[in-house]
Design an enzyme around this catalytic site. Structure first.
Site, PDB file in Angstrom:
ATOM      1  N   GLY A 127      90.659   3.403 160.286  1.00  0.00           N
ATOM      2  CA  GLY A 127      90.099   3.941 161.539  1.00  0.00           C
ATOM      3  C   GLY A 127      91.055   3.972 162.718  1.00  0.00           C
ATOM      4  O   GLY A 127      90.612   4.084 163.861  1.00  0.00           O
ATOM      5  N   ILE A 171      90.391   0.951 168.690  1.00  0.00           N
ATOM      6  CA  ILE A 171      90.066  -0.464 168.505  1.00  0.00           C
ATOM      7  C   ILE A 171      90.760  -0.987 167.243  1.00  0.00           C
ATOM      8  O   ILE A 171      91.290  -2.102 167.235  1.00  0.00           O
ATOM      9  CB  ILE A 171      88.535  -0.658 168.446  1.00  0.00           C
ATOM     10  CG1 ILE A 171      87.930  -0.348 169.833  1.00  0.00           C
ATOM     11  CG2 ILE A 171      88.187  -2.071 167.995  1.00  0.00           C
ATOM     12  CD1 ILE A 171      86.411  -0.357 169.873  1.00  0.00           C
ATOM     13  N   ASP A 217      89.794  10.227 153.667  1.00  0.00           N
ATOM     14  CA  ASP A 217      88.656  10.833 154.362  1.00  0.00           C
ATOM     15  C   ASP A 217      87.419  10.239 153.693  1.00  0.00           C
ATOM     16  O   ASP A 217      87.146  10.544 152.528  1.00  0.00           O
ATOM     17  CB  ASP A 217      88.709  12.353 154.201  1.00  0.00           C
ATOM     18  CG  ASP A 217      87.503  13.047 154.819  1.00  0.00           C
ATOM     19  OD1 ASP A 217      86.518  12.351 155.181  1.00  0.00           O
ATOM     20  OD2 ASP A 217      87.521  14.283 154.921  1.00  0.00           O
ATOM     21  N   VAL A 218      86.697   9.386 154.414  1.00  0.00           N
ATOM     22  CA  VAL A 218      85.590   8.652 153.778  1.00  0.00           C
ATOM     23  C   VAL A 218      84.437   9.556 153.356  1.00  0.00           C
ATOM     24  O   VAL A 218      83.531   9.102 152.651  1.00  0.00           O
ATOM     25  CB  VAL A 218      85.059   7.493 154.666  1.00  0.00           C
ATOM     26  CG1 VAL A 218      86.094   6.380 154.812  1.00  0.00           C
ATOM     27  CG2 VAL A 218      84.573   7.995 156.021  1.00  0.00           C
ATOM     28  N   ILE A 242      85.236   3.037 161.713  1.00  0.00           N
ATOM     29  CA  ILE A 242      85.039   4.475 161.538  1.00  0.00           C
ATOM     30  C   ILE A 242      83.612   4.860 161.919  1.00  0.00           C
ATOM     31  O   ILE A 242      82.659   4.193 161.503  1.00  0.00           O
ATOM     32  CB  ILE A 242      85.291   4.852 160.055  1.00  0.00           C
ATOM     33  CG1 ILE A 242      86.770   4.641 159.701  1.00  0.00           C
ATOM     34  CG2 ILE A 242      84.851   6.283 159.765  1.00  0.00           C
ATOM     35  CD1 ILE A 242      87.082   4.830 158.223  1.00  0.00           C
ATOM     36  N   TYR A 255      73.583   8.328 173.322  1.00  0.00           N
ATOM     37  CA  TYR A 255      74.149   7.737 172.108  1.00  0.00           C
ATOM     38  C   TYR A 255      73.370   8.216 170.876  1.00  0.00           C
ATOM     39  O   TYR A 255      73.912   8.330 169.786  1.00  0.00           O
ATOM     40  CB  TYR A 255      74.162   6.215 172.218  1.00  0.00           C
ATOM     41  CG  TYR A 255      75.151   5.541 171.282  1.00  0.00           C
ATOM     42  CD1 TYR A 255      76.483   5.928 171.244  1.00  0.00           C
ATOM     43  CD2 TYR A 255      74.742   4.506 170.444  1.00  0.00           C
ATOM     44  CE1 TYR A 255      77.389   5.309 170.386  1.00  0.00           C
ATOM     45  CE2 TYR A 255      75.631   3.872 169.592  1.00  0.00           C
ATOM     46  CZ  TYR A 255      76.957   4.283 169.567  1.00  0.00           C
ATOM     47  OH  TYR A 255      77.842   3.667 168.715  1.00  0.00           O
ATOM     48  N   LYS A 260      74.162   2.967 163.992  1.00  0.00           N
ATOM     49  CA  LYS A 260      74.665   1.598 164.204  1.00  0.00           C
ATOM     50  C   LYS A 260      73.607   0.559 163.829  1.00  0.00           C
ATOM     51  O   LYS A 260      73.942  -0.528 163.344  1.00  0.00           O
ATOM     52  CB  LYS A 260      75.134   1.398 165.643  1.00  0.00           C
ATOM     53  CG  LYS A 260      76.404   2.172 166.009  1.00  0.00           C
ATOM     54  CD  LYS A 260      77.624   1.828 165.140  1.00  0.00           C
ATOM     55  CE  LYS A 260      78.917   2.362 165.737  1.00  0.00           C
ATOM     56  NZ  LYS A 260      80.069   2.186 164.816  1.00  0.00           N
ATOM     57  N   ILE A 289      84.604   0.915 175.851  1.00  0.00           N
ATOM     58  CA  ILE A 289      86.059   0.881 175.977  1.00  0.00           C
ATOM     59  C   ILE A 289      86.564   2.317 175.837  1.00  0.00           C
ATOM     60  O   ILE A 289      85.996   3.101 175.072  1.00  0.00           O
ATOM     61  CB  ILE A 289      86.635  -0.113 174.941  1.00  0.00           C
ATOM     62  CG1 ILE A 289      88.122  -0.339 175.108  1.00  0.00           C
ATOM     63  CG2 ILE A 289      86.299   0.247 173.533  1.00  0.00           C
ATOM     64  CD1 ILE A 289      88.604  -1.626 174.433  1.00  0.00           C
ATOM     65  N   THR A 334      88.231   4.918 174.386  1.00  0.00           N
ATOM     66  CA  THR A 334      88.936   5.377 173.183  1.00  0.00           C
ATOM     67  C   THR A 334      88.627   6.861 173.031  1.00  0.00           C
ATOM     68  O   THR A 334      87.876   7.419 173.821  1.00  0.00           O
ATOM     69  CB  THR A 334      88.432   4.648 171.919  1.00  0.00           C
ATOM     70  OG1 THR A 334      87.084   5.062 171.672  1.00  0.00           O
ATOM     71  CG2 THR A 334      88.472   3.136 172.089  1.00  0.00           C
ATOM     72  N   SER A 394      86.706   8.042 170.940  1.00  0.00           N
ATOM     73  CA  SER A 394      85.270   8.125 170.665  1.00  0.00           C
ATOM     74  C   SER A 394      84.431   8.113 171.935  1.00  0.00           C
ATOM     75  O   SER A 394      83.249   8.442 171.902  1.00  0.00           O
ATOM     76  CB  SER A 394      84.824   6.972 169.763  1.00  0.00           C
ATOM     77  OG  SER A 394      85.243   7.221 168.455  1.00  0.00           O
TER      78      SER A 394
HETATM   79  C1  IMJ Z   1      79.088   7.699 172.707  1.00  0.00           C
HETATM   80  C2  IMJ Z   1      78.111   8.630 173.039  1.00  0.00           C
HETATM   81  C3  IMJ Z   1      77.231   8.402 174.095  1.00  0.00           C
HETATM   82  C4  IMJ Z   1      77.312   7.256 174.855  1.00  0.00           C
HETATM   83  C5  IMJ Z   1      78.304   6.339 174.527  1.00  0.00           C
HETATM   84  C6  IMJ Z   1      79.191   6.553 173.449  1.00  0.00           C
HETATM   85  N1  IMJ Z   1      78.649   5.143 175.102  1.00  0.00           N
HETATM   86  C7  IMJ Z   1      79.703   4.591 174.443  1.00  0.00           C
HETATM   87  C8  IMJ Z   1      80.087   5.452 173.411  1.00  0.00           C
HETATM   88  C9  IMJ Z   1      77.958   4.573 176.272  1.00  0.00           C
HETATM   89  C10 IMJ Z   1      80.341   3.289 174.778  1.00  0.00           C
HETATM   90  C11 IMJ Z   1      81.223   5.258 172.418  1.00  0.00           C
HETATM   91  N2  IMJ Z   1      80.716   4.609 171.167  1.00  0.00           N
HETATM   92  C12 IMJ Z   1      80.277   3.246 171.258  1.00  0.00           C
HETATM   93  C13 IMJ Z   1      80.681   5.253 169.929  1.00  0.00           C
HETATM   94  O1  IMJ Z   1      80.272   4.636 168.963  1.00  0.00           O
HETATM   95  C14 IMJ Z   1      81.084   6.661 169.787  1.00  0.00           C
HETATM   96  C15 IMJ Z   1      80.945   7.329 168.619  1.00  0.00           C
HETATM   97  C16 IMJ Z   1      81.240   8.732 168.446  1.00  0.00           C
HETATM   98  C17 IMJ Z   1      81.877   9.523 169.384  1.00  0.00           C
HETATM   99  C18 IMJ Z   1      82.096  10.883 169.138  1.00  0.00           C
HETATM  100  C19 IMJ Z   1      82.742  11.786 170.148  1.00  0.00           C
HETATM  101  C20 IMJ Z   1      83.332  13.024 169.549  1.00  0.00           C
HETATM  102  C21 IMJ Z   1      82.552  13.570 168.387  1.00  0.00           C
HETATM  103  N3  IMJ Z   1      81.806  12.733 167.621  1.00  0.00           N
HETATM  104  C22 IMJ Z   1      81.642  11.408 167.919  1.00  0.00           C
HETATM  105  N4  IMJ Z   1      81.018  10.624 167.008  1.00  0.00           N
HETATM  106  C23 IMJ Z   1      80.822   9.326 167.256  1.00  0.00           C
HETATM  107  O2  IMJ Z   1      82.644  14.780 168.100  1.00  0.00           O
END
Ligand code: IMJ
Length: 256
Positions: free
Chosen positions: A14, A21, A65-66, A93, A156, A163, A192, A194, A196
């Site tokens: 990842g 991270i 690629d998982v 991931i 989220y 999760k 944080i 990143t 993501s």
């Molecule tokens: C992600 C989306 C909405 C709110 C969020 C997040 N907050 C935080 C995150 C408050 C901290 C980041 N996070 C914890 C994640 O697990 C993100 C996962 C993620 C992010 C993306 C962005 C780009 C994309 N797909 C994604 N899939 C998972 O195309």
């Protein structure tokens, strides 16, 4: 303290760039003497991983690629033939389609649901299945989660559901693998910056709220996460499994 991970073969999945991270964890594990094995997704991540690790000496990296079971099979057969035994596994991931993080939760498509669950949850099960037979000296498996699994974090959406399933997977796997002295835990990281988090609406507002409200009055860093990961990967956490460890400057304990 140093050398907490001497002689341990640890697979890190990842790393995308220097903000990842997984990269924070890799640096902390390396500093404690671990032999690191990396995976990368595509050519772009391969290059970025080569740059990051250029001063780590010879590093071992495999494409994975998982979403592709054959990639995971190839990865673990390479590890088996080259190392024989695996002591640690870091799964960092996750992926959901961006439309599912932008639209309302109730509008999540079946396809979007499947993608998020496949990449963010099933991948964890798939790698544990193959890591278990290689962890003949016991082991420590670690994944990354977020508090959006248990509390609503607007936007989220399906990742919160994924999760929650990931955290339940930590508990079920730790129950089954415990008799082989393989421990399974998760770090629940505070927000944080990143890749993501890129594109998350008002992300800097979220960081500011944590800074203001968290007991430690700050956000967490890659170093904070790296140190917690060393604890979980090492014998220091020998009595701990099935746990979700919050590394969030204490934010999650607060009420109003
Ligand atoms: C992600 C989306 C909405 C709110 C969020 C997040 N907050 C935080 C995150 C408050 C901290 C980041 N996070 C914890 C994640 O697990 C993100 C996962 C993620 C992010 C993306 C962005 C780009 C994309 N797909 C994604 N899939 C998972 O195309």
């Amino acid at each position: 303290m140093s050398g907490l991970l001497n002689g341990k073969n640890i697979l890190i999945m990842g790393i995308r760039n220097k903000w990842s991270i997984a990269w924070g964890i890799a640096q902390a594990a390396k500093a404690q003497g671990a032999n690191l094995i990396f995976t990368y997704l595509g050519d772009r991540e391969k290059e970025s991983l080569q740059k990051l690790t250029s001063n780590m000496g010879k590093i071992d990296a495999y494409p994975c690629d998982v979403a592709r079971e054959e990639d995971i099979d190839n990865l673990f057969s390479m590890i088996k033939s080259k190392y024989g035994v695996l002591h640690g596994l870091v799964h960092a991931i996750a992926f959901a389609k961006s439309e599912d993080l932008q639209d309302t939760f109730v509008n999540t498509s079946k396809d979007g649901f499947m993608t998020a669950m496949d990449i963010s949850v099933y991948s964890f099960i798939a790698v544990m299945k193959r890591a278990q037979p290689l962890m003949t000296e016991g082991g420590s498996i670690l994944t990354l989660t977020y508090r959006g699994s248990v509390k609503v974090s607007p936007g989220y959406n399906i990742m919160g559901v994924a999760k929650a399933a990931l955290e339940a997977s930590v508990r079920y796997a730790s129950y089954e693998l415990g008799s082989n002295n393989i421990r399974v835990n998760a770090i629940s990281s505070g927000p944080i910056k990143t890749m993501s988090a890129k594109g998350v609406k008002n992300f800097s507002d979220i960081l500011n709220v944590v800074e203001e409200k968290a007991p430690l009055k700050r956000n967490v860093t890659l170093e904070d996460l790296g140190k917690a990961a060393v604890y979980l990967l090492s014998d220091l956490s020998s009595g701990m499994t099935g746990e979700i460890l919050y590394i969030d400057a204490g934010y999650n304990i607060m009420g109003i």
